[in-house]
Design a protein around this motif. Sequence first.
Motif, short mmCIF file in Angstrom:
data_model
loop_
_atom_site.label_atom_id
_atom_site.label_comp_id
_atom_site.label_asym_id
_atom_site.label_seq_id
_atom_site.Cartn_x
_atom_site.Cartn_y
_atom_site.Cartn_z
N HIS A 1 0.86 -1.19 0.00
CA HIS A 1 0.00 0.00 0.00
C HIS A 1 0.89 1.23 0.00
O HIS A 1 0.64 2.21 -0.69
N LEU A 2 1.91 1.14 0.84
CA LEU A 2 2.81 2.28 0.98
C LEU A 2 3.49 2.55 -0.36
O LEU A 2 3.60 3.69 -0.80
N ARG A 3 3.91 1.48 -1.02
CA ARG A 3 4.58 1.62 -2.31
C ARG A 3 3.65 2.30 -3.32
O ARG A 3 4.04 3.22 -4.03
N ASP A 4 2.38 1.85 -3.32
CA ASP A 4 1.42 2.46 -4.25
C ASP A 4 1.23 3.94 -3.91
O ASP A 4 1.16 4.78 -4.79
N GLY A 5 1.12 4.21 -2.61
CA GLY A 5 0.94 5.60 -2.20
C GLY A 5 2.12 6.45 -2.63
O GLY A 5 1.96 7.59 -3.07
N PHE A 6 3.31 5.89 -2.54
CA PHE A 6 4.53 6.61 -2.93
C PHE A 6 4.51 6.89 -4.44
O PHE A 6 4.74 8.00 -4.89
#
Length: 1493
Positions: free
Chosen positions: A1474-1479
Amino acid sequence: MADRGCPLQPLPLPAEVRESLAELELELSEGDITQKGYEKKRAKLLARYIPLIQGVDASLQAEPRIPGPSQTMAAAPKQQKPRPTNSRDERFRSDVHTEAVQAALAKYKERKMPLPSKRRSILVHSSVETCTPPDTSSASEDEGSLRRPGRLTSTPLQSHSSVEPWLDRVIQGSSTSSSASSTSSHPGGRPAAALAGLVAHAHIADLHSAPPDVTTGLVEYSHCERPQPASVRGVPRGCSGRLLDTSGGVPVNSRVSSKIQQLLNTLKRPKRPPLKEFFVDDMEELLEVQQPDPNQPKPEGSQMVVLKGEPLSLGTPWPPSLLAALQRWGTMQPKAPCLTALDTTGKAVYTLTYGKLWSRSLKLAYTLLNKLTSKNEPLLKPGDRVALVFPNSDPVMFMVAFYGCLLAELVPVPIEVPLTKKDAGSQQIGFLLGSCGVTLALTTDACQKGLPKAQTGEVATFKGWPPLNWLVIDGKHLTKPPKDWHPLAQDEGAGTAYIEYKTSKEGSTVGVTVSHASLLAQCRALTQACGYLEAETLTNVLDFKRDAGLWHGVLTSVMNKMHVISIPYALMKVNPLSWIQKVCLYKAQTALVKSRDMHWSLLAQRGQRDVSLSSLRMLIVADGANPWSISSCDAFLNVFQSRGLRPEVICPCASSPEALTVAIRRPPDLGGPPPRKAVLSMNGLSYGVIRVDTEEKLSVLTVQDVGQVMPGANICVVKIDGAPYLCKTDEVGEICVDSNATGTAYYGLLGITKNVFETVPVTAGGAPISDRPFTRTGLLGFIGPDNLVFIVGKLDGLMVVGVRRHNADDIVATALAVEPMKFVYRGRIAVFSVRVLHDDRIVLVAEQRPDASEEDSFQWMSRVLQAIDSIHQVGVYCLALVPANTLPKAPLGGVHVSEAKQRFLEGMLHPCNVLMCPHTCVTNLPKPRQKQPEVGPASMIVGNLVAGKRIAQASGRELAHLEDSDQARKFLFLPDVLQWRAHTTPDHPLFLLLNAKGTVTSTATCVQLHRKAERVAAALTEKARLSIGDHVALVYPPGVDLIAAFYGCLYCGCVPVTVRPPHPQNLATTLPTVKMIVEVSKSACVLTTQAIMRLLKSKEAAATVDVRTWPTILDTDDIPKKKVANVFRPPSPDVLAYLDFSVSTTGILAGVKMSHAATSALCRSIKLQCELYPSRQIAICLDPYCGLGFALWCLCSVYSGHQSVLVPPLELESNVSLWLSAVSQYKARVTFCSYSVMEMCTKGLGAQTGVLRMKGVNLSCVRTCMVVAEERPRIALTQSFSKLFKDLGLPARAVSTTFGCRVNVAICLQIWVSSPHNATGYYTVHGEEALHADHFSARLSFGDTQTIWARTGYLGFLRRTELTDASGERHDALYVVGSLDETLELRGMRYHPIDIETSVIRAHRSIAECAVFTWTNLLVVVVELDGLEQDALDLVALVTNVVLEEHHLVVGVVVIVDPGVIPINSRGEKQRMHLRDGFLADQLDPIYVAYNM
């Protein structure tokens, strides 16, 4: 100078034009006019003298500067003077060098780096104001050389002289290119993009045409906004920005991708030789050892011979000692002037005569020995050390104190006046005072009043200082000695005369002891070398407390009855010409200065017609050993030769705290040879070899000699590393001195004293060259022609990168030569090296001018990197910019380098811009592992079996034989169990639900649950008209309703899917996941409560999902009391019972199918493992939606009949102690929680254990506290939890971990499991459409090929322990390393994120949480900052260092975010994907994003 390589011959300029130009220079340096105004006026002045160049843009012609000295006008960093603000440090000024740097930069096409993005709130400046058209008249090239045709300008932006094309480009830039400096990452707030776009646009053609394979197929969308696809993964903040699609279909914001694109382009150009192919796997991982280059220059000369100085002349009648000389002058010529002190206006305030010096020193000596007592004992006895604390403006009192101590046989230790409690290096000074046993400090009345005070009014105790008595030595506080009193002073021989402090490279402070004999020898040698005569006048600009200022201005001067004019530092700041005026006024024969003083006077010499320097016979340049002092000397001579300064007067000297004066240039009348210069190849020097440069002319170092050896001394040059072998004649080494006039020891430090003061140099054959020991000076150099000494650097500034040596001063000079007048605030730069991964890494920290914009900063940084790379062929590991005036200051205003390094390593430097380049600098990483495709795990195992090794396999207890098999068959289906319990023990309580206050909000007995379930089943068949096998989504808050609905579904043959309800405050990110699970599970109906039903159909929900597409929604709050005709009984145990949906930590949504057989096997194994039966109570603080949490909450109580106390984890947010209080109140023997619950309790209740004990919380009832997780056990957390609550009676061994994964919910190399409660398959894996059939029906390709195993997707190992299990066998423990899906593949090896994260969290106390993931082969580290935003950038270097050191990985991107940005799921696990997508979608709103080069 200006015509070097220049086709233009400038006309000689008339004197008045030169004068006006000098005035302009000063106005600019003082900030009286702007750069633009300066250039206009200057162009006007020079217009008539410049031959017009055909076809050159007029704006470029306005640029040239006059040749000659006035171009060296720039200021020194040492001073906080209100004078030349934007000039640079003269120590490092060299026109040759500046040209070299500019030429080197011109060779580079301006290469664009990815600029970091920074949040608006921490910008020093908002970039909107900086959006002015580029200043066409300002040249980016060195101001010091004429513009020549055919030479590239360094900035492509400054070639347009009209404003319109610039505006035009801004508009294009903002729409067609990614914003390179993305100053603000808030959605919608991007005024800075225009400026950034301009830059990116200017460089777009430069990006290398072959894009890296990782992001091929970038499609640029025009202005249409694309709606974000409803992603499965939660999106942490509002979406913003245009989206791009990469080939992988990942939505990527143009800004991030283009930056990384640029970064990758930079990385594609291999800077260093490629790594070798195979990985050597030895006992330990071998780092690459840099092999010496076979073509590197090697010394070829013969071995050097010891250089002997002239003998000390015997004919002269020397005084027997310094005090004898003082007594002689004080009694025989008391009126002779000894010292004149000036105030800050330059007025002589006091002249100390020899008579006064003698009488006041006697008075002080008498007072010290006779009038100070403690407990009726004299406070001091001969040989004791005394601190001298005097300001730079009071040489008179210092001199009295110094000689008073010598007369009283006390040892003076001069130190700086502590201005605040936190002075740079003050703690180390305190350590020195403590180790010297100092108990008394002498000072003046005025100085004592200015010291920081404690509340009592006493002088404050400084950190690390010993307790001191302060004695004010102004006349009225001293006692006149009786007539017959005489001091006993024996000032000859080996006794210590005084101690001079010295700060080492590491920042520690040591005291160099100088004996009486050395003191005398030094005074005699200086007298002879400088030809001092009686009653000469000396002007001293240096610090009189130490070094040359003390040796010449306080000691040697008294020996020769000289008159010293002492110029205080404060006066130099106000009037840099003051020393020249005093030389002229007093007709001084000698002057003692540093190169920066010469430089300052150049800046200020306009209008001084009447000064004459003809009286000077020696101008001693104390820092002549600094390689960059040569240009100050040349420039000074150029200007002042017309005012009576003779060239032979300039005398550079070299000295060190250990060896005192090492060499000094003599004027010809004292027998000195003519001065020499050497132009050396920088590359040769980096290998320690002297090569006169012939080819390049770019990377050279021009040095001047520092004269001959001191009288009575011998000098040799020894190798820097290892044993002190003599160097060859063309080799650079450390200069060693054998003389009676050197220091004798480091006070109290025997080990390092032996190393430094008692070195015995040896020949190549190992024979000692002398029977006397030599002293190492810490100076690096060689002996040149005419036996002159040349110094090329200091050991303290030496940085060894790989096999090459670089000098900090040289690198400072190169950095200052990049756009000198513009960027660095007062030339304040610190260069030092830090050890990372067994090698020195160069760090450069500079203060930027207050008005510098982001764009300036990064332009300057990128050019500094290029210049250093060109000239020194070395990479800079970290380049940091700090706000003006924030680097720690040394006593005289310079940069305190060791303190700056300390702050950098502690993360206390607080930079405003950082650029790390680990990819280019770190060349000694282990070689990447090669993948061996043909060898699979099966062949490994076969190999092991052939070799006779056992495969790691462990068995749990048998389930079937432990229970009566009839009962087991009867209990195969959970609905049957519930009916049986409702019939046999109807009023037995199964569930209690607690709210935040700890009160029971609902309960359920066996019969109540059975009736509720019947009602739900009836509603499903009648109202929703569902048939057997339909899927039903249960969207409930944690509670009894959820359990009833679950059994209701089983009663009518439907398949339940539990779904976490959406969060009312965060519908945008939580509702899509609900919708996704409902769709993916093909649910025909949604069961829920009235409140949630309203939420699902609300207007807010409609903004996120299409509410018309929900299946039938039933609320079960008020369903009628109905019975079902008959409860559905599955035809076979393999029929589907329920679906277990969860989002894995890698962001994959997967539903696992659980059959009735698997469900009851799971319940049975939990029952046995936890010894559950009806009379037990267990407390559960878990989310009931998937995995073990769901099984414990909904299934186990019904199966085993025990009572479950249900504590919803969400309630802990308002009452942290709820779970532990419940455990204590219900005396639960077994309790389950998640890591997030454990963490909340550890953090939230740390200080409250006493309060809880008062409230009667007692955890001694707990036998087992199980942490349920789908990740590697967090040992540190469980240990601190156990330790913390031991006080409340929690047994030490109660806390244990369970490990479950969706494939096998309660498992306690990928771990393969064979058991009856394995799930039967994935319902659907959303996100990776390939079904993992092999996960559920894997068979081993050797040995027992029949058993069906489920692959868990986790790496781990089995280890036999010393504990025995129930059957008396030794117990096999399962250790979980981590999920295979989670592992990062980098450099051919697998890394578990948690390992890297653990290292990062340890790196700095402000790091609250951390998560890592990879993106296009780059390691991205996201760090939550628990501190002030302006400290964010401290973390970048520390994070990079720790990951390099501990994991041998280079971090590609460091993202610093606010606490709480890293998404955590209900089980407390980080959702890294999720964090990667948000980044990638630019939704993190980071404080700072650093792209490591």
